[in-house]
Motif scaffolding. Structure first.
Motif, mmCIF file in Angstrom:
data_model
loop_
_atom_site.group_PDB
_atom_site.id
_atom_site.type_symbol
_atom_site.label_atom_id
_atom_site.label_comp_id
_atom_site.label_asym_id
_atom_site.label_seq_id
_atom_site.Cartn_x
_atom_site.Cartn_y
_atom_site.Cartn_z
ATOM 1 N N TRP A 37 0.824 -1.215 0.000
ATOM 2 C CA TRP A 37 0.000 0.000 0.000
ATOM 3 C C TRP A 37 0.856 1.262 0.000
ATOM 4 O O TRP A 37 0.386 2.320 -0.372
ATOM 5 C CB TRP A 37 -1.072 -0.015 1.064
ATOM 6 C CG TRP A 37 -0.698 0.232 2.496
ATOM 7 C CD1 TRP A 37 0.015 1.271 3.018
ATOM 8 C CD2 TRP A 37 -1.093 -0.563 3.626
ATOM 9 N NE1 TRP A 37 0.100 1.169 4.374
ATOM 10 C CE2 TRP A 37 -0.568 0.061 4.777
ATOM 11 C CE3 TRP A 37 -1.839 -1.726 3.763
ATOM 12 C CZ2 TRP A 37 -0.759 -0.456 6.055
ATOM 13 C CZ3 TRP A 37 -2.029 -2.232 5.043
ATOM 14 C CH2 TRP A 37 -1.494 -1.606 6.169
ATOM 15 N N GLN A 70 1.136 1.502 -3.691
ATOM 16 C CA GLN A 70 -0.194 1.658 -4.306
ATOM 17 C C GLN A 70 -1.144 2.238 -3.250
ATOM 18 O O GLN A 70 -1.950 1.517 -2.655
ATOM 19 C CB GLN A 70 -0.720 0.297 -4.793
ATOM 20 C CG GLN A 70 0.183 -0.425 -5.744
ATOM 21 C CD GLN A 70 0.278 0.251 -7.093
ATOM 22 O OE1 GLN A 70 -0.541 1.082 -7.465
ATOM 23 N NE2 GLN A 70 1.311 -0.092 -7.846
ATOM 24 N N SER A 123 -4.866 1.357 -2.433
ATOM 25 C CA SER A 123 -5.230 0.056 -1.855
ATOM 26 C C SER A 123 -5.204 0.057 -0.328
ATOM 27 O O SER A 123 -5.680 -0.892 0.301
ATOM 28 C CB SER A 123 -4.277 -1.029 -2.365
ATOM 29 O OG SER A 123 -2.966 -0.838 -1.841
ATOM 30 N N LYS A 124 -4.663 1.094 0.273
ATOM 31 C CA LYS A 124 -4.403 1.102 1.715
ATOM 32 C C LYS A 124 -5.643 0.821 2.551
ATOM 33 O O LYS A 124 -5.637 -0.071 3.407
ATOM 34 C CB LYS A 124 -3.779 2.427 2.130
ATOM 35 C CG LYS A 124 -3.436 2.479 3.609
ATOM 36 C CD LYS A 124 -2.727 3.772 3.972
ATOM 37 C CE LYS A 124 -2.350 3.788 5.438
ATOM 38 N NZ LYS A 124 -1.590 5.011 5.776
ATOM 39 N N CYS A 159 -9.879 -3.449 -4.325
ATOM 40 C CA CYS A 159 -10.148 -2.242 -5.117
ATOM 41 C C CYS A 159 -10.850 -2.587 -6.421
ATOM 42 O O CYS A 159 -10.409 -2.209 -7.511
ATOM 43 C CB CYS A 159 -8.873 -1.451 -5.380
ATOM 44 S SG CYS A 159 -8.158 -0.703 -3.917
#
Length: 97
Positions: free
Chosen positions: A13, A16, A19-20, A61
């Motif tokens: 994350w 990206q 996406s966290k 996601c």
């Protein structure tokens, strides 16, 4: 469930950020879960894919990312085996990673 290798999620994350929140939510829900079989996972995550190898694939996601875990139901352990983009997922063998 005891989720092994949260560090893998954290490192992902950081690369990206979109996406966290979903990965943190998945981690929190999994850590509280008492999954006893693939059926119990499907009740909570109907879109999860159950593999013959004892692995489960979760869409993250909206299927932008794929998370593969291996579950030991008896010991209540979840081992993170892979997290990546859908393109990266297409290049691996989910049963063997």
């Amino acid at each position: 469930m005891r989720v092994v290798a949260k560090k893998i999620l954290r490192e992902f994350w950081e690369k990206q950020p979109d996406s966290k929140e979903q990965l943190k939510t998945w981690y929190s829900e999994s850590a509280k879960a008492k999954w006893t079989s693939p059926v119990s996972i499907k009740l909570e995550y109907p879109r999860a894919s159950i593999l013959k190898s004892g692995r489960v694939i979760f869409d993250i996601c909206g299927n932008k990312y794929r998370l593969i875990v291996q579950i030991n139901y008896l010991r209540q352990w979840v081992f993170i085996r892979f997290i990546g983009t859908h393109l990266q997922y297409d290049q691996i063998d989910a049963d063997k990673i």
